[in-house]
Scaffold this motif. Sequence first.
Motif, PDB file in Angstrom:
ATOM      1  N   VAL A   1       0.963  -1.204   0.401  1.00 18.94           N
ATOM      2  CA  VAL A   1      -0.132  -0.080   0.064  1.00 18.94           C
ATOM      3  C   VAL A   1       0.722   1.269  -0.373  1.00 18.94           C
TER       4      VAL A   1
ATOM      5  N   LEU B   1      -2.542  -6.886  -2.267  1.00 22.66           N
ATOM      6  CA  LEU B   1      -3.059  -6.086  -1.737  1.00 22.66           C
ATOM      7  C   LEU B   1      -4.005  -5.105  -2.010  1.00 22.66           C
TER       8      LEU B   1
ATOM      9  N   ALA C   1      -2.137  -0.004  -7.408  1.00 22.05           N
ATOM     10  CA  ALA C   1      -1.990  -1.238  -6.613  1.00 22.05           C
ATOM     11  C   ALA C   1      -2.532  -2.909  -7.372  1.00 22.05           C
TER      12      ALA C   1
END
Length: 242
Positions: free
Chosen positions: A119, A156, A177
């Motif tokens: 992240v 993620l 992501a």
Amino acid sequence: MKDMFGRRRDYALAPLYYIQARRVAKHALKLPEPNGTCHIIIPNVPTLAILGDSAAAGVGVDGQEDAPLGRIFHHLGAQDIAISCHLYATSGHTSFDLLQRLYAMPITRIDIAIISIGVNDVVKATMNKDWQYNLNHIITLLTRKFRACHIIFLSLPPMHLAPSLPIPLNAFIGRRAQALTQLLKSVCDAHEQAHYVTDEFKTFNLSPHHMFAKDGFHPSKQTYDIWSRTLANKVAELLPFI
């Protein structure tokens, strides 16, 4: 052509992304890491280490009993599996920070490692090649220095759903992501000891309001429990092979 269009769009929107990101950072609610022990020690059983970022640490809940450490231990206990659990996680850490931490850590026993990372690599714009380099070296360190038999990486989270991220920044963050998740999966596929695990949030059909904590960015108590159940099941599957 689609990728080229996407890059052109992102270049054009870059000033807006920057303004929105600055505004989010300025007004973000700062949540602490949860209270409670970071180590659950049981003699003569396998050892599990949870490593990574604020999600690994459990930011978004008040105590470790509701964080990944406590919930994974709970779900394994429900399967009559005894295991020692140790938490090595810090808010804000990127894949590079985790790699540096592993270099600095004293040698200790780790049979299975669970890693939540990425992240902050999205937020801090880690380049693809650096992301892959860091992941490969994290796996190498865990297997050679700590003799880890299995290393579990979780995909993620769906960052585009985070309520704290405005449109169109949320879509840009979400695409990044997803890109890092695909690279993570390819790295895991290249290592026998590494295992890629995807979350099961879609199965539970959680709304963003229930998926995220009060800051609109970190996981909620319910999300941590879903995530931890998935990871506990994977640990149970791998334990006979350590």
